[in-house]
Design a protein around this motif. Structure first.
Motif, short mmCIF file in Angstrom:
data_model
loop_
_atom_site.label_atom_id
_atom_site.label_comp_id
_atom_site.label_asym_id
_atom_site.label_seq_id
_atom_site.Cartn_x
_atom_site.Cartn_y
_atom_site.Cartn_z
N TYR A 27 0.85 -1.19 0.00
CA TYR A 27 0.00 0.00 0.00
C TYR A 27 0.89 1.24 0.00
O TYR A 27 1.88 1.30 0.74
N ARG A 83 -9.46 -3.20 0.76
CA ARG A 83 -10.37 -2.26 1.43
C ARG A 83 -9.54 -1.31 2.27
O ARG A 83 -8.83 -1.74 3.19
N ASP A 84 -9.60 -0.01 1.96
CA ASP A 84 -8.75 0.95 2.68
C ASP A 84 -9.43 1.44 3.95
O ASP A 84 -10.52 0.98 4.31
N PHE A 86 -11.00 4.01 4.60
CA PHE A 86 -12.30 4.64 4.37
C PHE A 86 -13.34 3.64 3.88
O PHE A 86 -14.40 4.02 3.40
N ARG A 87 -12.97 2.31 3.98
CA ARG A 87 -13.85 1.21 3.58
C ARG A 87 -14.19 1.26 2.08
O ARG A 87 -15.26 0.83 1.65
N ARG A 88 -13.27 1.82 1.31
CA ARG A 88 -13.43 1.82 -0.14
C ARG A 88 -12.71 0.60 -0.72
O ARG A 88 -11.63 0.24 -0.25
N ASN A 89 -13.29 0.02 -1.75
CA ASN A 89 -12.70 -1.17 -2.36
C ASN A 89 -12.01 -0.80 -3.67
O ASN A 89 -12.62 -0.19 -4.55
N SER A 90 -10.77 -1.18 -3.79
CA SER A 90 -10.04 -0.95 -5.04
C SER A 90 -9.43 -2.27 -5.50
O SER A 90 -8.92 -3.05 -4.68
N SER A 91 -9.50 -2.52 -6.79
CA SER A 91 -9.01 -3.79 -7.32
C SER A 91 -7.49 -3.74 -7.45
O SER A 91 -6.92 -2.73 -7.86
N ASN A 161 -21.84 0.03 -11.44
CA ASN A 161 -22.28 0.81 -10.27
C ASN A 161 -23.80 0.75 -10.08
O ASN A 161 -24.46 1.75 -9.80
#
Length: 835
Positions: A27, A83-84, A86-91, A161
């Motif tokens: 990361y 999952r960062d 901020f609870r955002r998901n990035s591939s 989305n």
């Protein structure tokens, strides 16, 4: 779910083991660690998601996933997401395996390099296009040639989305060409119907004047049509690419018409410029199965041959077709799964397992090793318990397993692994508390054990006791080696594999479950020296808590109950087992015509043979009801006698009304009476919930005392597992196994011939086969080979006919990937025009 295809049913399924990822990119922050999870996708549709593994660049998932695939698909894909905070998901990356390549990795642990994920490369679906080349004469008499491109529809577009508002952009590609046109946006659908036509000039008026259009004289080969599908987005980032196709105009035939479906493709150079090795890798084990199942009559010869294996008259067992399948398969589990499902479907699982188990017991020399190997018998019983016992396992273990997984109490008792903040005595008490609770729910669950399992356990017990008459405990160990060692202990150890939890537990909880599983396994084994079973001194010390006779007695009582047979014609060789006893109040049954129908306190006693009541404990029975005469056991409504906690034991001529001491005891008596009588052939489907008083039934008011019941019986039994099994599909799978191992079948035939004519030392190449009767085994092998070859011919004919009928470019077989060249070849063969 099966797909119908020209008289066949096609089943697709996939079993996946998601192992671990390694060397994920760090990361870009001070922590550098990632919180990652993995998804399984059919094309772009997510069908499974692992739990999140926190703070790791080499996350271990250890999760299994199985599903029936209800639709066609092109890729089986796996995505690693981060999952960062901020609870955002990035591939991070993906693995995409084409459907046609799945067999390359069948059943193998494989490391796959993660590939870049880009919006331009994430496509699915297909588009229907029609191209038509025609002459147009203008008002001035000049001949133009135009390409009419009709965008009819799309199917299966990805949802982006949560929405899909697609439109198509159509352009003609070639030297000095930049024309581009768009369809209208179709809102809220991923199967849009466009039905729009666009025109493009192909031959320019000044450079072309012939009235006869000749493809070969025009630069058509340099032209191509491009159709891109987009999602009309309201976001500031612009519209999202959904996929596209590039159609070279050389596909136009002499008639100048082309009508076909196309798979949508990724955009060229859509991937990110990332070195593949920088994204890490993912370890997977994929087993994809596709079953083409013919109508039932095609399987009759092989199916009847297999079902004959359950016939106890078949001698020896090693000559039976089912046993032969176990001999030729690389893993016994391969054979066990379809065999168990087939025999369950046709209600012959108990005689089949009883037959092969009896033969295995007779080959066993030491009672301490009984059923300890990975034999066909063991694997078949394992599979039966998984299928028939899943509901039983859920009811028994799931509540306490859920509690353990959510409480996160520390139970580590190894002093070396103990954390500084933990107390050894507290941890031991936590663990002892969990073990006690799980032990109690297991040993009191016997009344819920499925009948098919009980009948199998009865057979195991009787075979073991007959074979090793000196060993008094062998009838217990023969059963405990399955119910504890192969059923409860593994389910506690890995609850996710038995559908008790959705995911593999976290490391701390997994350690707790490991310690509980070890203890429960040892408690159930009834070994003479329990402490000697543990290599670790801390486990031996912990087990001292349970060195009391009450634990051994509870295990034996439980094993006695679950190894009670429902086939009461065999009770002459079955020892009577006391299942439950105690005082209750009963109403006179009216056996004497003029007797008083009053209530009296009596001592009730239930064994696996009969239900009796006595004036007091120890006296002779006043009444005995054989188990086979119990037609139903149900609650009695309170209004009947204005008394609570009443139930009725219904017999052919009358019902016995009984009042228990409390509601819990009433439930226990109903459960266990139902359990021991649920296999009775004349068991009722309806009953009267109220009593027959004053010349009529209080519930339905019928005056005839023999009137059929007005309410369906409860019984409390899980759904009939036979309904969940497709017998033809399982026979097809068995055929497929025999076909795969045909070389071994032939080798086994050679072994039979060798044994028949040569009585010396066994040749090494044949030593792996168990052949007790060479002549009978050879006969069986000939029948198997004949049945398999007949099915092989039918499959070959089906594939040949299907190939002839397959039209590349149709809705079922769109052009795309490897199929485009096949389409060109089909067109050239059906036309005099040569590309």
């Amino acid at each position: 779910m099966a797909v119908e295809e020209e008289g066949l049913r096609v089943f697709q399924s996939v079993k996946i083991k998601i192992g671990e990822a390694k060397n994920l990119p760090p990361y870009p922050g001070p922590n550098r660690m990632r919180d990652c999870y993995c998804t399984v996708n059919l094309d772009q549709e997510e069908v499974f998601r692992t739990k999140i593994i926190e703070k790791s660049l080499c996350p271990f998932y250890g999760e299994d996933f199985y599903c029936e695939i209800p639709r066609s698909f092109r890729h089986l894909s796996f995505y690693i997401f981060d999952r960062d905070v901020f609870r955002r998901n990035s591939s991070i990356g993906k693995v995409a395996v084409k459907k046609e390549d799945l067999q390359k990795y069948h059943g193998k642990d494989t490391w796959f390099q993660l590939q870049p994920v880009s919006a331009d490369s994430e496509v699915q679906g297909k588009v229907h296009l029609e191209l038509r080349l025609s002459e147009v004469i203008t008002d001035s008499g000049v001949i133009n040639h135009k390409l009419a491109t009709r965008v009819l529809e799309c199917q299966g577009l990805p949802i982006v989305n949560g929405q899909c508002d697609p439109y198509a952009a159509v352009s003609l590609l070639g030297p000095s060409r930049s024309e581009a046109k768009k369809t209208k946006v179709k809102r809220k659908t991923n199967n849009p119907q466009f039905e729009e036509v666009f025109y493009f000039e192909v031959t320019r008026p000044l450079s072309y004047t012939k009235r006869q259009f000749d493809v070969e004289e025009e630069d058509v080969d340099k032209l191509a049509l491009r159709v891109d599908l987009w999602n009309a987005s309201n976001l500031k980032f612009g519209d999202e690419f959904l996929g596209g196709v590039r159609v070279p105009l050389r596909v136009l035939s002499q008639a100048g018409v082309h009508d076909a479906w196309y798979h949508l493709q990724p955009r060229e150079n859509g991937g990110k410029s990332v070195k593949v090795e920088e994204l890490g890798s993912l370890r997977l084990n994929i087993v994809y199965t596709e079953d083409h199942v013919f109508p039932s009559e095609h399987y009759s010869p092989l199916r009847d041959l297999l079902l004959h294996s359950a016939n106890v008259a078949v001698s020896p067992v090693s000559a039976s077709p089912a046993h032969t399948l176990g001999e030729v398969c690389r893993e016994k589990q391969e054979a066990a799964i379809p065999l168990v499902r087939l025999f369950l479907h046709y209600g012959k699982i108990v005689p089949f397992i009883s037959t092969i188990a009896h033969a295995e017991v007779n080959r066993t020399q030491d009672p301490n090793t009984i059923f300890r190997g990975n034999s066909l018998t063991s694997k078949c019983i394992d599979e039966t318990m998984k299928l028939a016992g899943m509901h039983y396992l859920q009811v028994t273990l799931k509540p306490i397993i859920d509690e353990i997984c959510t409480e996160h109490k520390s139970c580590e008792i190894d002093p070396v692994k103990l954390k500084e903040s933990e107390n050894l005595d507290t941890n031991r008490e936590n663990l002892r508390h969990y073990v006690d609770r799980i032990f109690n729910v297991i040993t009191t669950s016997g009344v819920r054990c499925p009948t098919v399992m009980c009948d199998i356990f009865f057979s195991l017990r009787e075979s073991a006791a007959t074979r090793f008459q000196v060993d008094q405990d062998v009838r217990y160990t023969a059963v405990s080696s399955f119910i504890f060692l192969r059923f409860f202990a593994p389910a506690i150890l890995s609850p996710n594999l038995f559908h008790l939890r959705p995911h593999h537990p976290d490391p701390a909880t997994s350690r707790t479950l490991t310690l509980i599983s070890k203890t429960i396994q040892t408690l159930g084994s009834l070994a003479k020296s329990k402490s000697a079973n543990f290599k670790e001194s801390y486990m031996a010390a912990f087990y001292d808590y349970f060195n009391e006779q009450k634990y051994a007695d509870a295990v034996k009582n439980f094993l006695d109950l679950i190894s009670t047979s429902g086939k009461w014609d065999q009770r002459s060789i079955e020892t009577p087992i006391m299942l439950k006893e105690g005082f209750m109040i009963k109403r006179a049954q009216g056996r004497n015509r003029f007797g008083m129908k009053n209530f009296k306190k009596r001592w009730f006693r239930l064994t696996n043979h009969e239900f009796t009541y006595h004036k007091t404990k120890g006296e002779s029975a006043l009444c005995s009801i054989p188990i086979e005469n119990i037609l139903a056991v149900e609650r009695l409504e309170e209004e009947s006698f204005k008394m609570k906690n009443m139930f009725q034991v219904i017999q052919p001529e009358r019902a016995l009304y009984i009042q228990a001491n409390n509601c819990v005891e009433a439930r226990d008596w109903i459960d266990i009476l139902t359990k021991v009588s649920q296999c009775n052939r004349k068991r009722l489907s309806t009953y009267h919930p109220s009593a027959y008083l004053n010349g009529h039934w209080l519930c339905c008011k019928f005056s005839v005392d023999t009137a059929s019941g007005c309410t369906p019986c409860t019984g409390g039994l899980p759904a009939n597992i036979q309904l969940d099994v497709d017998g033809d599909r399982e026979t097809e799978r068995i055929y497929s196994l025999f076909s795969t191992y045909m070389t071994k079948l032939m080798k086994m035939q050679e072994a039979c011939g060798s044994k028949s004519v040569y009585d010396g030392p066994e040749q090494e190449e044949y030593s792996s086969f168990v052949i007790d009767d060479p002549q009978e085994t050879y006969k069986t092998l000939k029948l198997i080979v004949s049945a398999v070859q007949t099915l092989e011919q039918q499959h070959t004919k089906y594939k040949r006919d299907k190939f002839k009928k397959t039209k590349i470019g149709s809705q079922e077989h769109p052009i795309g990937d490897k199929s485009f060249q096949c389409y060109i070849r089909q067109q050239s063969e059906s036309s005099t025009y040569s590309i």
